[in-house]
Design an enzyme around this catalytic site. Structure first.
Site, PDB file in Angstrom:
ATOM      1  N   THR A 282      37.007  35.541 115.250  1.00 38.86           N
ATOM      2  CA  THR A 282      38.123  35.291 116.159  1.00 38.86           C
ATOM      3  C   THR A 282      39.384  35.917 115.590  1.00 38.86           C
ATOM      4  OG1 THR A 282      37.186  33.227 117.006  1.00 38.86           O
ATOM      5  CG2 THR A 282      39.554  33.534 117.271  1.00 38.86           C
ATOM      6  N   PHE A 284      43.306  35.970 115.471  1.00 40.90           N
ATOM      7  CA  PHE A 284      44.498  35.170 115.706  1.00 40.90           C
ATOM      8  C   PHE A 284      45.721  36.067 115.539  1.00 40.90           C
ATOM      9  CE2 PHE A 284      41.274  32.184 114.482  1.00 40.90           C
ATOM     10  CZ  PHE A 284      41.548  31.021 115.182  1.00 40.90           C
TER      11      PHE A 284
END
Length: 385
Positions: A282, A284
């Protein structure tokens, strides 16, 4: 000589002829640029380009019409770049604009206050710690919108929010909030996410009736969960909130979250690495109310809108091709209240203060209805947690 070698030799001859003709064309467009400069004319004559493209396409065989359009759009983009170099040397440029942006860029906060969405132990907190260090002052908030609102009100210096996952794609709400709040991206962290199934001590897989996680966590573990159809899947605000809920629940349930959450909330890990993709990461972004220009910046994020007419996206894509820009991502989002019109978010390599970037921005802003830099920061590799 084989038949293939003969064909390749013929292609080489044709390419040489094309090169000679292209050089001649660029000599003429140089003179056109000099004329425009002398008469204070804009580099881009949109109506003229449309007429030329339509004429070239009409002359092309039916099977090649699309390819001919793309070819001449690229050639025209290269001609515009040539003419803008001339304008840059002898006339107005974006250097003043870029210098103004550099002056407006803030230095990193000395003792920053950081906010993130979710309970302690959330992946966003992991990202904040990875980027700013374990000692950073951090506070959790209920929603992503709360994170952006805290930046706008001055309650926080930075917010950390997820923007895309390698297996489930972009997180659209965060893109919408970036546009709505006018925030800037000052950094990024990409975490290798290791989803675990966890439950209270004494609860085994055979006891589980419900599984809690963020909706992204449930989606990323879909194949694993499909093998357990009796488990009711219930989304919560984030993965850490799911772990906290399970730790406080008396029901036979489980959570999908990080191993850190299991330690933090006293849960037993029943299975590790349950995401559908082995490389589940992921990305960010670290957002702030002001732009910052890191010394090692190599990535630019921007958003733009385009006129609501055919060919405008193709035109701006031709700019990236002609300028030799490495486009890393292009994302579109509908504009609320304006049917069939879109905001585009783009990531590409470069530094805002590089000498060649003013030409790039000139061309991009000329092609777009609106164009805003979201940030110029250092790209990062995947960090394992």
């Amino acid at each position: 000589m084989t038949e293939l070698e003969k064909l390749r030799e013929r292609i080489d001859d044709i390419d040489q002829a094309l090169l000679n003709l292209f050089a001649q064309r660029m000599e003429v467009t140089q003179k056109v640029g000099e004329y425009k400069l002398a008469h204070s004319m804009a580099v881009l004559d949109e109506e003229r380009e449309k007429e030329v493209l339509a004429g070239k396409t009409a002359l092309a065989p039916e099977a090649l019409k699309g390819d001919v359009t793309a070819l001449f759009e690229t050639v025209m983009a290269l001609s515009r770049r040539q003419q803008r170099r001339l304008v840059k040397v002898n006339g107005p440029s974006y250097e003043a604009y870029l210098a103004q942006k550099a002056q407006a860029a803030h230095s990193p906060a000395a003792d920053p206050k950081v906010v993130y969405q979710g309970e302690p132990g959330a992946y966003a907190e992991e990202a904040a710690v990875s980027y700013l260090g374990e000692a950073v002052s951090r506070r959790n908030l209920p929603t992503w919108e709360d994170v952006f609102a805290a930046l706008q009100s001055g309650e926080a210096d930075y917010g950390v929010v997820p923007i895309e996952n390698s297996s489930t794609g972009s997180i659209n709400q965060v893109y919408d909030l970036l546009a709505h709040f006018g925030a800037f991206i000052v950094g990024e962290v990409t975490l290798q996410v290791n989803h675990c199934l966890m439950a209270r001590p004494g609860v085994g897989p055979e006891d589980i009736q419900a599984v809690y996680s963020h909706e992204q966590g449930l989606r990323q573990c879909a194949p694993y969960l499909k093998a357990h159809p009796a488990w009711n899947q219930i989304p919560l605000g984030n993965t850490a909130a799911a772990a906290k809920y399970v730790s406080e629940s008396g029901a036979p349930c489980a959570a999908i979250a990080s191993e850190r959450c299991a330690r933090l909330y006293g849960l037993n890990v029943l299975a590790r690495g349950i995401a559908q993709a082995e490389e589940n990461a992921t990305r960010f972004v670290v957002v702030a109310p002001h732009m910052e220009l890191d010394q090692s910046r190599d990535k630019i994020s921007a958003l733009f809108t385009l006129p609501h007419k055919a060919g405008t996206l193709h035109q701006i894509m031709a700019v990236f091709a002609a300028q030799g820009l490495n486009m890393m991502k292009l994302e579109s989002r509908p504009i609320p209240g304006r049917a069939w019109e879109y905001l585009f978010f783009v990531d590409f390599s470069g530094s805002l203060l590089a000498p060649e970037m003013d030409l790039v921005l000139q061309e991009l802003t000329e092609c777009a209805s609106s164009f805003r830099i979201l940030g110029n920061y250092r790209s990062t590799a995947v960090t394992a947690i």
